[in-house]
Design a protein around this motif. Structure first.
Motif, PDB file in Angstrom:
ATOM      1  N   ARG A  17       4.683   6.553 -12.678  1.00  0.00           N
ATOM      2  CA  ARG A  17       5.530   6.741 -13.865  1.00  0.00           C
ATOM      3  C   ARG A  17       6.781   5.872 -13.822  1.00  0.00           C
ATOM      4  NH1 ARG A  17       2.305  10.703 -14.027  1.00  0.00           N
ATOM      5  NH2 ARG A  17       1.970  12.038 -15.814  1.00  0.00           N
TER       6      ARG A  17
ATOM      7  N   ILE B 149      12.318  19.445  -7.470  1.00  0.00           N
ATOM      8  CA  ILE B 149      11.244  18.883  -8.286  1.00  0.00           C
ATOM      9  C   ILE B 149      11.825  17.663  -8.993  1.00  0.00           C
ATOM     10  CG2 ILE B 149       9.670  19.297 -10.211  1.00  0.00           C
ATOM     11  CD1 ILE B 149       8.975  21.065  -7.873  1.00  0.00           C
ATOM     12  N   GLY B 150      11.058  16.586  -9.016  1.00  0.00           N
ATOM     13  CA  GLY B 150      11.587  15.362  -9.588  1.00  0.00           C
ATOM     14  C   GLY B 150      11.143  15.145 -11.029  1.00  0.00           C
ATOM     15  N   ASN B 151      11.882  14.321 -11.732  1.00  0.00           N
ATOM     16  CA  ASN B 151      11.487  13.904 -13.073  1.00  0.00           C
ATOM     17  C   ASN B 151      11.566  12.383 -13.150  1.00  0.00           C
ATOM     18  OD1 ASN B 151      11.089  13.357 -15.740  1.00  0.00           O
ATOM     19  ND2 ASN B 151      12.346  15.053 -16.481  1.00  0.00           N
TER      20      ASN B 151
ATOM     21  N   ILE C 135      10.696  10.180 -15.233  1.00  0.00           N
ATOM     22  CA  ILE C 135      11.083   9.491 -16.465  1.00  0.00           C
ATOM     23  C   ILE C 135      12.609   9.421 -16.588  1.00  0.00           C
ATOM     24  CG2 ILE C 135      10.911   9.535 -18.995  1.00  0.00           C
ATOM     25  CD1 ILE C 135       8.369   8.628 -17.411  1.00  0.00           C
TER      26      ILE C 135
ATOM     27  N   LYS D  64      13.477   6.587 -14.451  1.00  0.00           N
ATOM     28  CA  LYS D  64      13.072   5.336 -15.088  1.00  0.00           C
ATOM     29  C   LYS D  64      14.105   4.921 -16.143  1.00  0.00           C
ATOM     30  CE  LYS D  64      10.036   2.024 -16.066  1.00  0.00           C
ATOM     31  NZ  LYS D  64      10.690   1.118 -16.982  1.00  0.00           N
TER      32      LYS D  64
ATOM     33  N   THR E 232      12.760  23.080 -11.991  1.00  0.00           N
ATOM     34  CA  THR E 232      12.709  22.043 -13.019  1.00  0.00           C
ATOM     35  C   THR E 232      11.309  21.930 -13.617  1.00  0.00           C
ATOM     36  OG1 THR E 232      14.316  20.848 -11.707  1.00  0.00           O
ATOM     37  CG2 THR E 232      13.249  19.624 -13.473  1.00  0.00           C
TER      38      THR E 232
ATOM     39  N   THR F  28       9.513  19.596 -16.021  1.00  0.00           N
ATOM     40  CA  THR F  28       9.769  18.323 -16.698  1.00  0.00           C
ATOM     41  C   THR F  28       9.067  18.233 -18.047  1.00  0.00           C
ATOM     42  OG1 THR F  28       7.926  17.291 -15.559  1.00  0.00           O
ATOM     43  CG2 THR F  28      10.068  17.054 -14.541  1.00  0.00           C
TER      44      THR F  28
ATOM     45  N   GLY G  92       9.818   5.482 -20.121  1.00  0.00           N
ATOM     46  CA  GLY G  92       8.527   5.521 -19.439  1.00  0.00           C
ATOM     47  C   GLY G  92       7.648   4.312 -19.690  1.00  0.00           C
TER      48      GLY G  92
ATOM     49  N   ASN H 298       6.403   0.817 -18.904  1.00  0.00           N
ATOM     50  CA  ASN H 298       6.665   0.016 -17.712  1.00  0.00           C
ATOM     51  C   ASN H 298       5.861  -1.261 -17.527  1.00  0.00           C
ATOM     52  OD1 ASN H 298       4.301   1.137 -16.641  1.00  0.00           O
ATOM     53  ND2 ASN H 298       5.419   2.795 -15.679  1.00  0.00           N
TER      54      ASN H 298
ATOM     55  N   PHE I 108       3.961   4.968 -19.071  1.00  0.00           N
ATOM     56  CA  PHE I 108       3.807   6.415 -19.225  1.00  0.00           C
ATOM     57  C   PHE I 108       4.871   6.883 -20.195  1.00  0.00           C
ATOM     58  CE2 PHE I 108       1.795   5.543 -15.259  1.00  0.00           C
ATOM     59  CZ  PHE I 108       0.824   6.532 -15.090  1.00  0.00           C
TER      60      PHE I 108
ATOM     61  N   GLY J 120       6.546  10.149 -19.944  1.00  0.00           N
ATOM     62  CA  GLY J 120       5.861  10.727 -18.793  1.00  0.00           C
ATOM     63  C   GLY J 120       4.406  11.073 -19.054  1.00  0.00           C
TER      64      GLY J 120
END
Lengths: 803, 163, 257
Positions: A211, A289-291, A293, A296, B102, B104, C13, C15, C58, C61
């Motif tokens: 991602r 927990i990661g995100n 986007i 990015k 979290t 997402t 997102g 890329n 993405f 995402g």
């Protein structure tokens, strides 16, 4: 959103030693008695008790994770070899071994070493290459998916936060897992089954890396039941940075801007937690927990702010969160932060929680006031949250406010230099290694060992993992992790090469990434493990066309509890190997990281990992056209072996398969290897080598087989022609894992020029590539010969991990 | 609060359900599970009309070629029908994140609902539902839920019998 | 000769925009990568360009489903401008995530309707698949992007939702009859492939389709990742100093010159 305004004063001034220890434990501060006393002493001078915010800040800053106090502390070391004791005291192991080598080598092309979030080497006139590798072990044990994803997210932020920000171009991933075939009943309570951990970790890396649009191009997986309860997850990122963006300098008056994700209770105590042994009751909020986007979007926007020179410094929020990030940036100036201005995910956070939260995807910038509007505009345009939360000052104090109340006020100098240096004892007994009884095998046994080696978890195809990673996004991966002459089949590449044409227009240069890892040797001798890992990383890079004179390396130590003298001793021993090998190969370390305390207790049983040193190599390749892959290219070509085969079966794959007790662990001989590595670089540059592959796990038999089945061509090898240092049986020659060896393919018309380059070095012609689809090994001396169809070898190699 | 369940129409391959089944079979947890159907779950809270919920389900959350949706009231009533440890032939395991973890996808859904022109403040929670059939019991389902479908450190699960 | 202007639409997102930009620039076009927020605020800006590209990645995402949120956003906020662009016969390409967006907003396969008639669903393997594949090029295809390609080429794929599913059999036969199928996954000799040569289980191994006019092209494989021979696993060229992917971009640039 509002936070709870509670900020408590922590009674510390009148505590006894015993009470100090229990306070540290109760509040998960992970501070030792000496450290607690230093804190007490400091606040006695201030004539007041600390607030909880101050205590947490100190605990974070002084954590093993942030300060590396073991490797920079005092170590009294005793080494026992053949009954002889030698003593040495290190005032800072890191400075006296690894870093010392870098200083002594003094390579002009090393642009930034051991001081920023990543090491940087020279790429071309205008650009540098940044590389960093980190571990994320404990979180991945508890929540494999979230743990590995945030591992990648974290190391990518290291690259975004090096200098004024580099553009990430590639990721690498190395894992150590338990055996995925472990029976569920054999998995300790509270531990995830290895297969579940593997699937979770791989998915986490996949989802975050893919991602982010960063190709995952290189890696390695090692399986051993030692890592069942404590898997190791190493994540690395490489990026490019303009040379004029390498320096960062905060000026008093600069505004503090926090950008990206919001702050929640995630990962509270992550930094101190990483120094604590895991147990079943581990803190829930330690999981993040990661995100991807969000990260990015930060990447997309911050580089345009960088190129407009809108900020003076940047760093990422990693372990310790804002506390570490702002503490580091403001170390020389001082800072005031209004914690109530930090954007929150939800209500109810205490000020100290806001300050040390390890919520993901956050970066901190130092912005000159005149750029205030402009920089926020850039982030806002693409929906990235950016909020000013304070200012850098010049009083060298860290002041934290909440709703205008001061909740912390301490000296930066105490925070950063007030930590007492611990003294630890270390002892290393070098085990005596014995040559095994000669291993003689019949032709069919040899074939059986070859097939079992190919199917061994540590040799077999990792295609199931690799193809889940987008290893080609950005279109720059010109030497790929899987290499084959046909799309249908592929073998394991030695290293990856990135051709950054899309980022650095007009360039012809490339960047090679590789790694070396030999935990099985470490169980016997950590010196040789470290030396072998370094050689293997270099060897892998050389195989694809890397220039050993332009390679740099990174260290990642994952060890057990350093309070145990024998465990710390084995670490000192491998750090010494790092120094000696770095010097001998003239290859500098540019960055590194350690993760200690990899221990796990269940009931009264204590599980501890075998030590692991991961070496990651990065280097610049002058012309990407001069790179090669490992499959054979044409029938009729000659097969050569460069390097000497020794009787070194210690820790080898065959010793596991045939249950061989003794054996010498492979040593490293830089004086032999360096000229060979230089020769290969020269020969590849002149187009004299068609394919090249290193002999490592599984030895020559595995290396030759892999080159053959990935090409679709057969091969005939005469075992008697292989140059050995000792008298060895066919089995020992084929499966010894001696370092420093390369299998290369040379076209007949290039043979003379090829041989000229390697004149005087150990080079032997051992066979040729054939048109039939068989791998054939033969020794007239020992009267053994075995022959196997390529397809059967491929199947042995491919079927172990295919879920 | 509405629960929107997105399922794969029967004529299309439910690869995620099949994958979970093969995971269960290869894990050695149970040999009794014969089929798994996977559904994604969106729990939507806010002042929305049923029409708006339908629009969100049909235009946004489901694929109108391969997927269908089911809207139900989502609330505490759902957790009532807990299983006893007797064998049943069908059951559902629902997995959602614990509070504070979290989520997402949730923020993406909130954004996308605004794009649909529904300008209301909503809260979204995402989760998964697995419909299992075969020879099942509470013990088996608990083991599957804990060992394969959720990580109780960050997620919670519910088991319900279904007809 | 006029300079061909390409717009690459990007969002959170996205890329593969940089390498797509490089590919177009190599073909002599001038390229701008613009964020959707900017375009929503400058709605008619799109119409200033000759070619429109939806790159891989993405978007948002791929939450909910791949390309879904961006498809909805474009449809609701830029729908009429994109439709106008499409109907003016200017070339549009959607690569990977871009293809998913085109299909989910209904610009493919029937651009006139802007109604979703097909989908790209989860791979049969239930895995993300990053690998090179063989693509059989449908020689009769009306696609302006794929002129002058040999019968089989190589390109890499990298996706987990690439299984092409048309709404019904009628649509599938309509696509076949209307020469709207552009690429099919195949063996080396252009024959019916098995997994993993067909990486996702697409209907009739379809890897890329176009609209009836042939100006709008969507595909799962990544032509922007095969611009130079160096990028190919065996470093094969297209008989020139370029890879086959470059020819695809060149075709569109030439078509509007």
């Amino acid at each position: 959103m509002k936070s709870v305004v509670d900020c408590n004063v922590v009674e510390i001034l009148n505590l006894s030693d015993k009470q100090l220890v229990s306070l540290s434990k109760k509040n998960v501060l992970s501070l030792s008695l000496a450290e607690m006393k230093a804190v007490q002493e400091y606040f006695k001078k201030l004539k007041r008790n600390p607030t909880d915010v101050e205590m947490e800040t100190i605990a974070q800053t002084w954590s093993e994770h942030c300060k590396h106090k073991t490797l920079t502390g005092i170590i009294e070391y005793i080494q026992i070899k053949n009954g002889k004791k030698t003593k040495k005291t290190y005032n800072s192991l890191l400075k006296e071994t690894i870093f010392k080598a870098t200083v002594e080598l003094n390579k002009k092309w090393c642009l930034s070493v051991f001081k920023d979030n990543a090491g940087i080497i020279d790429f071309d006139l205008k650009n540098g290459v940044a590389f960093k590798v980190e571990t994320h072990n404990h979180p991945s044990a508890l929540e494999p998916y979230g743990g590995s994803a945030t591992g990648i997210g974290g190391v990518v932020r290291d690259i975004l936060g090096v200098g004024l920000g580099a553009k990430p171009l590639a990721n690498t991933d190395v894992f150590c897992f338990g055996d995925p075939t472990t029976k569920p009943s054999k998995v300790p309570k509270g531990v995830h089954h290895p297969k579940r951990i593997i699937k979770g970790v791989v998915s986490g890396v996949r989802d975050y890396g893919n991602r982010m649009g960063i190709p995952t191009v290189n890696g390695s997986v090692y399986f051993d039941h030692d890592y069942m309860a404590n898997p190791l997850v190493f994540c690395g990122t490489m990026g490019v940075i303009p040379k004029n963006k390498i320096e960062k300098k905060v000026s008093p008056g600069d505004l503090i801007l926090v950008v990206g994700g919001r702050t929640g209770r995630d990962g509270i105590h992550g930094a101190t937690f990483s120094s604590v042994q895991l147990d079943q009751g581990s803190d829930v909020s330690a999981v993040q927990i990661g995100n991807p986007i969000v990260e990015k979007k930060v990447l997309d926007t911050m580089l345009s702010a960088r190129d407009l020179n809108l900020y003076r410094a940047v760093t990422d929020c990693g372990a310790g969160g804002l506390s570490s990030a702002i503490g580091e940036l403001g170390q020389k100036t001082g800072a005031v932060v209004c914690l109530d201005k930090v954007p929150l995910k939800y209500d109810g956070l205490y000020p100290w929680e806001i300050w040390i939260s390890e919520a993901q995807e956050r970066m901190v910038f130092a912005v000159p006031p005149k750029n205030k509007k402009k920089i926020v505009e850039i982030f806002k345009k693409e929906n990235v949250e950016a909020v000013f939360i304070g200012q850098f000052t010049k009083d060298k104090k860290l002041v934290l406010k909440y709703d205008k109340n001061t909740v912390a006020n301490i000296d930066m100098s105490f925070l950063h230099d007030g930590i007492p240096k611990p003294t630890r004892k270390a002892e290393c007994k070098i085990k005596e290694e014995k040559l095994q009884k000669t291993v003689k095998l019949t032709s069919s046994e040899l074939l059986m060992v070859l097939k079992k080696s190919l199917a061994d978890l540590n040799v077999c195809s990792k295609e199931w993992i690799i193809r889940q990673y987008d290893h080609e996004v950005l279109g720059q991966t010109i030497i790929k992790p899987l290499q084959g002459n046909n799309i249908e089949i592929s073998g394991p590449g030695d290293a990856a090469v990135i051709f950054p044409y899309a980022v650095i227009k007009g360039t012809k240069k490339g960047i090679v990434l590789s790694n070396g890892l030999n935990p099985s040797y470490g169980k016997i001798n950590t010196y040789k493990m470290a030396a072998s890992a370094i050689e293997e990383a270099l060897r892998n890079a050389v195989c694809v066309g890397g220039n050993i004179e332009k390679l740099a390396i990174l260290d990642n130590f994952c060890w057990g509890n350093p309070n145990k003298p024998e465990i710390l001793g084995s670490l000192v021993c491998s750090a010494n190997a790092c120094y000696e090998m770095s010097k001998a190969f003239s290859v500098p370390f540019i960055s590194g990281k350690d993760s200690l305390h990899n221990e796990y207790s269940i009931g009264d049983k204590k599980l501890s990992i075998s030590p692991v040193l991961l070496i990651s190599a990065v280097g610049v390749i002058e012309n990407v056209a001069n790179t090669i892959t490992m499959p054979f290219k044409n029938s009729g070509n000659k097969v050569y072996i460069l390097g000497i085969t020794r009787n070194e079966l210690g820790g080898s794959v065959i010793s596991k398969i045939k249950n061989i007790k003794d054996g010498i662990v492979p040593n490293v001989y830089p004086k032999e290897s360096v000229p060979i590595m230089k020769g290969i670089y020269k020969a590849i540059g002149k187009g004299l080598i068609e394919s090249c592959h290193d002999a490592s796990e599984g030895g020559l038999a595995v290396a030759v087989s892999e080159m053959s089945f990935s090409s679709g061509y057969g091969v005939n090898i005469n075992i008697d022609y292989i140059k050995t240092a000792d008298t060895m049986s066919a089995a020992e020659i084929l499966f010894s894992e001696s370092n420093g060896r390369f299998v290369v393919e040379v076209a007949p018309n290039n043979e003379n020029r090829f041989k000229k380059i390697f004149k005087g070095l150990s080079v032997s012609e051992v066979g040729c590539v054939s048109d039939n689809k068989f791998v054939i090994f033969e020794s007239q001396k020992e009267k053994v010969k075995f022959k196997e169809k390529l397809i059967n070898l491929i199947n042995s190699w491919k079927n172990t991990i295919s879920w | 609060m509405f629960g929107i369940e997105i399922f794969t129409k029967t004529k299309y391959k439910d690869s995620r359900g099949e994958h979970v089944l093969s995971d269960i079979n290869s894990s050695g947890v149970s040999k009794g599970v014969k089929k798994v159907k996977y559904c994604s779950l969106y729990i939507v809270d806010g002042n929305l009309s049923l029409n708006e919920i339908r629009m969100i389900a049909s235009c946004l959350l489901s694929d109108n070629i391969t997927e269908g949706y089911k809207i139900t009231k989502y609330g505490s009533k759902n957790s009532k029908s807990y299983l006893n440890n007797i064998f049943v032939s069908k059951a559902m395991i629902e997995v959602v994140y614990k509070k504070g973890v979290t989520d997402t996808v949730s923020s993406s859904v909130v954004k996308a609902v605004k794009d649909l022109g529904i300008n209301k403040d909503i809260k979204v929670k995402t989760g998964h539902r697995y419909y299992l059939s075969g020879k099942l019991s509470k013990t088996i389902l608990d083991t599957i839920a804990c060992k394969l479908l959720s990580n109780t450190l960050i997620q919670e699960y519910k088991i319900k019998s279904v007809k | 000769m006029k300079k061909v202007k390409v717009l690459i639409l990007r969002t959170a997102g996205t890329n593969c925009d940089l390498e797509t930009q490089n590919a177009f620039e190599l073909c002599g076009a001038s390229v701008e990568r613009l964020h959707i927020n900017f375009l929503v605020n400058n709605k008619n800006k799109i119409l200033d360009y000759d070619i429109l590209a939806f790159p891989g990645g993405f978007s948002y995402g791929d939450d909910i489903a791949s390309g879904k949120i961006l498809a909805n956003e474009i449809k609701n906020k830029l729908g009429s401008q994109v439709k106008k662009f499409a109907l003016s016969s200017r070339p549009i390409i959607g690569i990977c995530n871009g293809f998913q967006v085109l299909v989910k907003m209904g610009l493919l396969p029937e651009s006139e309707l802007c109604d979703q008639k097909s989908t790209l669903s989860y791979n049969d393997s239930n895995k993300f698949e990053c690998r090179w594949v063989y693509l059989k090029t449908e020689q009769k295809s009306s696609c302006i992007w794929t002129k002058n390609l040999p019968s089989v080429i190589n390109l890499p794929v990298a996706h987990s939702e690439g299984k092409f599913i048309p709404k019904d059999k009628e649509l599938l036969s309509k696509l076949n009859k209307g020469n709207q199928v552009v690429f099919r996954y195949s063996t080396k000799d252009g024959k019916e492939p098995k997994y993993p040569l067909c990486p996702n289980g697409s209907a009739e191994n379809i890897a890329g389709i176009c609209n009836k006019k042939g100006n709008i092209f969507g595909l799962m494989p990544h032509p922007e990742r095969y611009i130079f021979p160096l990028q190919h696993p065996r470093r094969e060229s297209s008989g020139s100093e370029y890879g086959w992917g470059k020819i695809i971009f060149q075709n569109a640039v030439n078509a509007v010159k």
